[in-house]
Design a protein around this motif. Structure first.
Motif, PDB file in Angstrom:
ATOM      1  N   ASP A 304       4.681   0.526   9.294  1.00 12.79           N
ATOM      2  CA  ASP A 304       3.804   1.547   8.716  1.00 12.79           C
ATOM      3  C   ASP A 304       4.256   1.929   7.306  1.00 12.79           C
ATOM      4  OD1 ASP A 304       2.270   1.593  10.996  1.00 12.79           O
ATOM      5  OD2 ASP A 304       3.246   3.366  11.849  1.00 12.79           O
ATOM      6  N   ASP A 305       5.565   2.038   7.118  1.00 20.30           N
ATOM      7  CA  ASP A 305       6.076   2.402   5.800  1.00 20.30           C
ATOM      8  C   ASP A 305       5.798   1.302   4.778  1.00 20.30           C
ATOM      9  OD1 ASP A 305       6.989   4.796   6.804  1.00 20.30           O
ATOM     10  OD2 ASP A 305       9.088   4.179   6.928  1.00 20.30           O
ATOM     11  N   PHE A 306       5.972   0.047   5.191  1.00 21.17           N
ATOM     12  CA  PHE A 306       5.724  -1.055   4.259  1.00 21.17           C
ATOM     13  C   PHE A 306       4.252  -1.123   3.866  1.00 21.17           C
ATOM     14  CE2 PHE A 306       4.797  -5.341   2.896  1.00 21.17           C
ATOM     15  CZ  PHE A 306       5.865  -5.637   2.044  1.00 21.17           C
ATOM     16  N   VAL A 307       3.363  -0.987   4.853  1.00 23.54           N
ATOM     17  CA  VAL A 307       1.925  -1.015   4.545  1.00 23.54           C
ATOM     18  C   VAL A 307       1.559   0.129   3.611  1.00 23.54           C
ATOM     19  CG1 VAL A 307      -0.388  -0.760   5.529  1.00 23.54           C
ATOM     20  CG2 VAL A 307       1.282  -2.249   6.641  1.00 23.54           C
ATOM     21  N   LEU A 308       2.154   1.282   3.815  1.00 26.13           N
ATOM     22  CA  LEU A 308       1.855   2.414   2.939  1.00 26.13           C
ATOM     23  C   LEU A 308       2.358   2.149   1.515  1.00 26.13           C
ATOM     24  CD1 LEU A 308       0.638   5.179   2.597  1.00 26.13           C
ATOM     25  CD2 LEU A 308       2.751   6.184   3.504  1.00 26.13           C
ATOM     26  N   TYR A 309       3.537   1.564   1.401  1.00 20.24           N
ATOM     27  CA  TYR A 309       4.044   1.219   0.068  1.00 20.24           C
ATOM     28  C   TYR A 309       3.167   0.152  -0.584  1.00 20.24           C
ATOM     29  CZ  TYR A 309       7.272  -0.012  -3.670  1.00 20.24           C
ATOM     30  OH  TYR A 309       7.832  -0.243  -4.901  1.00 20.24           O
ATOM     31  N   TRP A 310       2.763  -0.845   0.176  1.00 17.84           N
ATOM     32  CA  TRP A 310       1.822  -1.880  -0.286  1.00 17.84           C
ATOM     33  C   TRP A 310       0.537  -1.213  -0.784  1.00 17.84           C
ATOM     34  CZ3 TRP A 310       3.564  -6.351  -1.424  1.00 17.84           C
ATOM     35  CH2 TRP A 310       2.840  -7.532  -1.341  1.00 17.84           C
ATOM     36  N   SER A 311       0.088  -0.212  -0.050  1.00 21.42           N
ATOM     37  CA  SER A 311      -1.131   0.506  -0.412  1.00 21.42           C
ATOM     38  C   SER A 311      -0.965   1.264  -1.727  1.00 21.42           C
ATOM     39  CB  SER A 311      -1.511   1.490   0.698  1.00 21.42           C
ATOM     40  OG  SER A 311      -1.730   0.827   1.923  1.00 21.42           O
ATOM     41  N   VAL A 318      -5.952  -0.215  -8.727  1.00 21.81           N
ATOM     42  CA  VAL A 318      -7.381   0.120  -8.658  1.00 21.81           C
ATOM     43  C   VAL A 318      -7.698   1.344  -9.515  1.00 21.81           C
ATOM     44  CG1 VAL A 318      -9.246   0.862  -7.130  1.00 21.81           C
ATOM     45  CG2 VAL A 318      -7.663  -0.946  -6.392  1.00 21.81           C
ATOM     46  N   ARG A 319      -6.875   2.383  -9.418  1.00 20.68           N
ATOM     47  CA  ARG A 319      -7.176   3.631 -10.121  1.00 20.68           C
ATOM     48  C   ARG A 319      -6.903   3.543 -11.625  1.00 20.68           C
ATOM     49  NH1 ARG A 319      -7.979   7.692  -5.898  1.00 20.68           N
ATOM     50  NH2 ARG A 319      -8.514   6.353  -4.129  1.00 20.68           N
ATOM     51  N   SER A 320      -6.087   2.582 -12.042  1.00 23.34           N
ATOM     52  CA  SER A 320      -5.805   2.445 -13.483  1.00 23.34           C
ATOM     53  C   SER A 320      -6.400   1.155 -14.042  1.00 23.34           C
ATOM     54  CB  SER A 320      -4.296   2.458 -13.728  1.00 23.34           C
ATOM     55  OG  SER A 320      -3.690   1.312 -13.149  1.00 23.34           O
ATOM     56  N   GLY A 321      -7.406   0.620 -13.343  1.00 22.02           N
ATOM     57  CA  GLY A 321      -7.946  -0.685 -13.700  1.00 22.02           C
ATOM     58  C   GLY A 321      -8.452  -0.800 -15.127  1.00 22.02           C
ATOM     59  N   ARG A 322      -9.196   0.200 -15.594  1.00 27.73           N
ATOM     60  CA  ARG A 322      -9.743   0.118 -16.952  1.00 27.73           C
ATOM     61  C   ARG A 322      -8.631   0.152 -18.004  1.00 27.73           C
ATOM     62  NH1 ARG A 322     -15.141   0.785 -18.061  1.00 27.73           N
ATOM     63  NH2 ARG A 322     -16.473   0.927 -16.214  1.00 27.73           N
ATOM     64  N   ASP A 342      -6.213   0.808  -1.142  1.00 27.84           N
ATOM     65  CA  ASP A 342      -6.360   1.952  -2.052  1.00 27.84           C
ATOM     66  C   ASP A 342      -6.724   3.220  -1.271  1.00 27.84           C
ATOM     67  OD1 ASP A 342      -6.952   3.531  -4.431  1.00 27.84           O
ATOM     68  OD2 ASP A 342      -9.059   3.070  -4.021  1.00 27.84           O
ATOM     69  N   ARG A 343      -7.692   3.110  -0.373  1.00 28.75           N
ATOM     70  CA  ARG A 343      -8.111   4.276   0.422  1.00 28.75           C
ATOM     71  C   ARG A 343      -6.981   4.737   1.342  1.00 28.75           C
ATOM     72  NH1 ARG A 343     -12.735   1.018   0.965  1.00 28.75           N
ATOM     73  NH2 ARG A 343     -12.106   0.492   3.107  1.00 28.75           N
ATOM     74  N   HIS A 344      -6.258   3.781   1.910  1.00 27.04           N
ATOM     75  CA  HIS A 344      -5.163   4.127   2.817  1.00 27.04           C
ATOM     76  C   HIS A 344      -4.099   4.934   2.077  1.00 27.04           C
ATOM     77  CE1 HIS A 344      -2.454   3.765   6.226  1.00 27.04           C
ATOM     78  NE2 HIS A 344      -1.513   3.260   5.441  1.00 27.04           N
ATOM     79  N   ALA A 345      -3.767   4.516   0.868  1.00 24.01           N
ATOM     80  CA  ALA A 345      -2.775   5.255   0.079  1.00 24.01           C
ATOM     81  C   ALA A 345      -3.268   6.644  -0.271  1.00 24.01           C
ATOM     82  CB  ALA A 345      -2.430   4.481  -1.190  1.00 24.01           C
ATOM     83  N   ALA A 346      -4.542   6.743  -0.680  1.00 26.03           N
ATOM     84  CA  ALA A 346      -5.088   8.039  -1.071  1.00 26.03           C
ATOM     85  C   ALA A 346      -5.072   9.032   0.087  1.00 26.03           C
ATOM     86  CB  ALA A 346      -6.507   7.862  -1.598  1.00 26.03           C
ATOM     87  N   ARG A 347      -5.334   8.545   1.296  1.00 26.75           N
ATOM     88  CA  ARG A 347      -5.350   9.428   2.473  1.00 26.75           C
ATOM     89  C   ARG A 347      -3.942   9.828   2.920  1.00 26.75           C
ATOM     90  NH1 ARG A 347      -9.520   5.779   4.410  1.00 26.75           N
ATOM     91  NH2 ARG A 347      -7.905   4.670   5.598  1.00 26.75           N
ATOM     92  N   ASN A 348      -2.938   9.067   2.488  1.00 27.13           N
ATOM     93  CA  ASN A 348      -1.589   9.287   3.016  1.00 27.13           C
ATOM     94  C   ASN A 348      -0.555   9.534   1.920  1.00 27.13           C
ATOM     95  OD1 ASN A 348      -1.706   8.583   6.123  1.00 27.13           O
ATOM     96  ND2 ASN A 348      -2.982   7.058   5.075  1.00 27.13           N
ATOM     97  N   LEU A 349      -1.006  10.058   0.800  1.00 21.86           N
ATOM     98  CA  LEU A 349      -0.077  10.307  -0.309  1.00 21.86           C
ATOM     99  C   LEU A 349       1.074  11.229   0.097  1.00 21.86           C
ATOM    100  CD1 LEU A 349      -2.365  10.669  -3.455  1.00 21.86           C
ATOM    101  CD2 LEU A 349      -0.618   8.932  -3.042  1.00 21.86           C
ATOM    102  N   HIS A 350       0.795  12.175   0.979  1.00 24.82           N
ATOM    103  CA  HIS A 350       1.832  13.117   1.386  1.00 24.82           C
ATOM    104  C   HIS A 350       2.961  12.432   2.153  1.00 24.82           C
ATOM    105  CE1 HIS A 350      -0.930  12.698   4.772  1.00 24.82           C
ATOM    106  NE2 HIS A 350       0.026  13.137   5.559  1.00 24.82           N
ATOM    107  N   ARG A 351       2.694  11.258   2.715  1.00 23.50           N
ATOM    108  CA  ARG A 351       3.701  10.540   3.493  1.00 23.50           C
ATOM    109  C   ARG A 351       4.531   9.578   2.648  1.00 23.50           C
ATOM    110  NH1 ARG A 351       0.878   7.044   6.962  1.00 23.50           N
ATOM    111  NH2 ARG A 351       2.951   6.468   7.700  1.00 23.50           N
ATOM    112  N   LEU A 352       4.095   9.322   1.427  1.00 20.21           N
ATOM    113  CA  LEU A 352       4.738   8.288   0.618  1.00 20.21           C
ATOM    114  C   LEU A 352       6.201   8.564   0.281  1.00 20.21           C
ATOM    115  CD1 LEU A 352       1.924   7.057  -1.764  1.00 20.21           C
ATOM    116  CD2 LEU A 352       3.552   5.596  -0.560  1.00 20.21           C
ATOM    117  N   PRO A 353       6.573   9.767  -0.150  1.00 18.97           N
ATOM    118  CA  PRO A 353       7.986   9.968  -0.514  1.00 18.97           C
ATOM    119  C   PRO A 353       8.951   9.653   0.630  1.00 18.97           C
ATOM    120  CG  PRO A 353       6.643  11.761  -1.364  1.00 18.97           C
ATOM    121  CD  PRO A 353       5.757  10.962  -0.462  1.00 18.97           C
ATOM    122  N   LEU A 354       8.614  10.103   1.838  1.00 21.01           N
ATOM    123  CA  LEU A 354       9.489   9.833   2.973  1.00 21.01           C
ATOM    124  C   LEU A 354       9.473   8.347   3.325  1.00 21.01           C
ATOM    125  CD1 LEU A 354      11.406  10.881   5.117  1.00 21.01           C
ATOM    126  CD2 LEU A 354       9.406  11.410   6.560  1.00 21.01           C
ATOM    127  N   ALA A 355       8.303   7.721   3.245  1.00 26.58           N
ATOM    128  CA  ALA A 355       8.205   6.286   3.550  1.00 26.58           C
ATOM    129  C   ALA A 355       9.071   5.476   2.591  1.00 26.58           C
ATOM    130  CB  ALA A 355       6.750   5.831   3.476  1.00 26.58           C
TER     131      ALA A 355
END
Length: 468
Positions: A304-311, A318-322, A342-355
């Motif tokens: 789960d942590d790896f997928v979140l980091y991948w996300s 995606v968000r800085s594409g232009r 991209d959507r997975h990361a946006a929904r789980n930003l609060h979990r990223l630091p610990l992941a």
């Protein structure tokens, strides 16, 4: 389905890269003859394999006329399409923006080209390197030369397919979750993901919180991979790592080797398990001490942590594409996997630091394992290469992720820890497809893996596609 390859009676013949260098120095062939043979071979197999992202044949012919310096001067090759080469676009496996030429070489390309390798173009990859199969909805699928109904693996899919099919003897690949080792396993090649920091990175890869990407090559022989790292180290060496040096054969030391067939998620397919245990038996015959390991020392939250980091990496693109790719960037042209991450990361930003913190601590567990063992043997992948379509990036996101995690079950660990790992084509499935065996080692022990690879290559010569 019949295999696709271009081996034949031309200047390249059955030569690997080291053999091509020797032939050039003897005067048996010229750089121009090698370039023309590689171009003809690429044109022969690419319609079936779709490994080529961009052809630069005239540029390669011009270089062959004046090969310049470098150990591999005059040896034809390819570079993956996520690496900047001056004058060529870098499209990263997508068509979501208008191509524009890179103004200068990236750090890796400068080193790679400095070895003398003559690139015929850039190779296809999965979009941004996120999938383990390259099946872009508009650019098409990269197919396995052993069986074109199967995937060639990814993200370095084009390089893997074209080296295996004999178009060139060696090509660039890089690995952020297995992308050197996965196509090595699928296509019957040697693929070393080196220790973190062994080779230079593109700026975007070097900026990651955890630097999971490593550059390298795919080849058909251990000596080609060893020679490339020797030459790369001459051009660019990291003083924080033990040097690899000139590895030309097996080492004398007998190793303590752990073996497991159980991945982070599940047990491998029966014939993959059997192949791994046969490899373990071979290692014992060669004098190494082998012990069974119940499972890899990773926490339950690793996947789960790896997928979140991948996300997070997808969201950053995606968000800085232009800003990154120019005003023509159109996120609607991205595949479902990129957008879903991209959507997975946006929904789980609060979990990223610990992941990220947990992932960074993973190496403590593997370092403890390497106090007991010199090498860990696992399959490279949990099953043989699936059919094209199984990992369709336009399928439902949940389906794609579930299938990726199920198949790519062993390789991501080394990207997080930074430790080296090599895939060797030591087995084949009942269907005749290559099955890679993966050997991991402590940080900096790349030379030990190459010495072991030489020993195994001599004891169990790798299958050749041209032998049927």
């Amino acid at each position: 389905m019949a295999s696709v390859h271009a081996f034949g009676d031309d200047a390249l013949s059955d030569l690997d890269a080291v053999g091509a260098v020797q032939a050039l120095r003897r005067g048996a062939v010229s750089a121009a003859e090698l370039a023309e043979a590689a171009i003809a071979r690429t044109e022969r197999v690419n319609p079936d394999l779709n490994g080529l992202a961009l052809a630069t044949f005239d540029r390669a012919r011009a270089q062959a006329a004046d090969p310049g310096a470098g150990h591999f001067a005059g040896v034809p090759s390819f570079i993956k399409d996520n690496t900047d080469v001056a004058g060529l676009p870098t499209m990263q496996g997508t068509d979501a923006w208008a191509p524009t030429p890179a103004p200068v070489h990236g750090d890796f390309a400068r080193m790679f080209l400095g070895t003398g390798l003559n690139i015929l173009g850039k190779t296809q990859m999965s979009e941004f390197g996120f999938s383990a199969a390259c099946e872009h909805p508009r650019l098409g699928a990269v197919r396995n030369p052993w069986d074109p109904s199967r995937t060639a693996g990814a993200s370095s899919s084009g390089s893997g397919a074209l080296v295996a099919a004999g178009a060139v003897p060696i090509a660039h690949a890089n690995d952020g979750g297995g992308s050197i080792r996965i196509p090595a396993s699928c296509n019957g090649l040697v693929g070393l993901k080196p220790s973190r920091g062994r080779l230079p990175l593109e700026a975007a890869h070097a900026e990651m919180p955890i630097k999971i990407v490593a550059n390298g090559v795919l080849s058909r022989s251990v000596r080609d991979t060893a020679a490339f790292y020797r030459e790369a180290e001459i051009a660019w060496a990291n003083p924080k790592l033990p040097p690899i040096g000139d590895i030309t054969g097996p080492g004398r030391r007998r190793l303590r080797i752990a073996v497991t067939t159980r991945s982070i998620r599940r047990e491998s397919a029966p014939e993959v398990c059997a192949a791994t245990l046969r490899t373990a038996a071979l290692l014992e015959e060669l004098g190494h001490h082998v012990e069974q390991l119940d499972e890899l020392p990773v926490p339950d939250n690793f996947v789960d942590d790896f997928v979140l980091y991948w996300s997070l990496l997808s969201m950053a693109l995606v968000r800085s594409g232009r800003r990154r790719f120019g005003p023509s960037f159109d996120p609607a042209r991205l595949d479902n996997l990129s957008r879903g991450l991209d959507r997975h990361a946006a929904r789980n930003l609060h979990r990223l630091p610990l992941a990220i913190a947990r992932l960074a601590l993973t190496r403590r567990r593997t370092a403890a394992l390497y106090h007991r063992f010199d090498v860990v043997l696992t399959p490279t992948l949990a099953d043989q290469p699936p059919a094209v379509g199984h990992l369709d990036p336009m399928a439902d996101y949940a389906q794609i992720i579930d299938r990726l995690i199920d198949w790519v079950a062993f390789t991501p660990l080394h990207n997080i820890t930074g430790e080296p790992a090599i895939s060797l084509p030591l087995a084949r499935s009942a269907a005749g497809l290559p099955i890679g065996m993966m050997f991991g080692a402590p940080l900096g022990a790349d030379a030990s893996l190459l010495e072991l690879a030489y020993q195994l290559e001599a004891a169990a010569p790798f299958a050749r596609i041209q032998d049927g």
